[in-house]
Design a protein around this motif. Structure first.
Motif, short mmCIF file in Angstrom:
data_model
loop_
_atom_site.label_atom_id
_atom_site.label_comp_id
_atom_site.label_asym_id
_atom_site.label_seq_id
_atom_site.Cartn_x
_atom_site.Cartn_y
_atom_site.Cartn_z
N ARG A 258 -6.12 1.56 -7.33
CA ARG A 258 -6.35 2.65 -6.37
C ARG A 258 -6.90 2.07 -5.08
O ARG A 258 -7.78 1.20 -5.09
CB ARG A 258 -7.35 3.63 -6.98
N ASP B 82 0.86 -1.18 0.00
CA ASP B 82 0.00 0.00 0.00
C ASP B 82 0.90 1.23 0.00
O ASP B 82 1.52 1.57 1.02
CB ASP B 82 -0.94 0.01 1.20
N SER B 83 1.00 1.88 -1.14
CA SER B 83 1.93 3.00 -1.31
C SER B 83 1.41 4.27 -0.64
O SER B 83 0.21 4.42 -0.40
CB SER B 83 2.14 3.27 -2.80
N PHE B 84 2.33 5.19 -0.39
CA PHE B 84 1.97 6.47 0.22
C PHE B 84 1.17 7.36 -0.72
O PHE B 84 0.52 8.29 -0.29
CB PHE B 84 3.23 7.20 0.71
N TRP B 85 1.19 7.07 -2.03
CA TRP B 85 0.44 7.90 -2.98
C TRP B 85 -0.98 7.39 -3.22
O TRP B 85 -1.72 7.95 -4.01
CB TRP B 85 1.19 8.05 -4.30
N GLY B 86 -1.35 6.30 -2.52
CA GLY B 86 -2.73 5.86 -2.56
C GLY B 86 -3.05 4.69 -3.47
O GLY B 86 -4.22 4.40 -3.73
N ASP B 87 -2.03 3.99 -3.96
CA ASP B 87 -2.24 2.81 -4.80
C ASP B 87 -1.72 1.56 -4.11
O ASP B 87 -0.76 1.63 -3.33
CB ASP B 87 -1.47 2.92 -6.13
N TYR C 26 0.50 -1.29 -5.10
CA TYR C 26 1.49 -1.23 -6.17
C TYR C 26 2.48 -2.39 -6.06
O TYR C 26 2.83 -2.80 -4.96
CB TYR C 26 2.24 0.10 -6.08
#
Length: 142
Positions: free
Chosen positions: A137, A114-119, A121
């Protein structure tokens, strides 16, 4: 009505395009739309697949044509021991996409997270040396 032309189309050069097409079908759910064999009957001069609505060209390496006929020096990743490009796919489920690719023979280079940019990934390396990333997303927090 004609289909709109994709503005940028990745053109992947590999050492075995026939095998690559089969891998992309299994690993990415690609649909093959065109296959043009070379005169030698073994290599593919050109092929086209569609992945998640995107068009991608795949061809065999033709070292005998480097520097001739206006062809630039393009090499498959296994010959340059790497790649400078990652193809990114937006998918419905990142974890499922990674599992499918791994089951088809890809190496997972970044496990889903769970990436910090919201995806959600992840990244994989296909057996032909091309890098792919997958993301979906995450639900908004709050």
């Amino acid at each position: 009505m004609t289909e709109p032309v994709q503005i940028v189309t990745p053109h992947l050069v590999v050492s075995d395009a026939n095998a690559a097409l089969e891998f992309y079908k299994k690993a990415l759910g690609a649909t093959e739309t065109l296959r043009m064999p070379a005169e030698d009957g073994k290599r593919l001069m050109h092929s086209e697949i569609h992945v998640n609505g995107a068009r991608i060209f795949v061809m065999d390496d033709f070292p005998e044509h480097r520097g001739s006929h206006g062809v630039d020096a393009v090499f498959p990743p296994d010959q340059i021991k790497g790649t400078s490009v990652t193809m990114h796919l937006e998918v419905e489920n990142c974890d499922a996409a990674v599992k499918r690719a791994k089951d088809a023979g890809a190496a997972v280079t970044l496990e889903p997270w769970d990436s910090f940019w919201g995806d959600r990934y992840a990244r994989i390396m296909d057996p032909f040396g091309h890098s792919w990333s997958f993301a979906h997303r995450l639900p908004a927090k709050g």
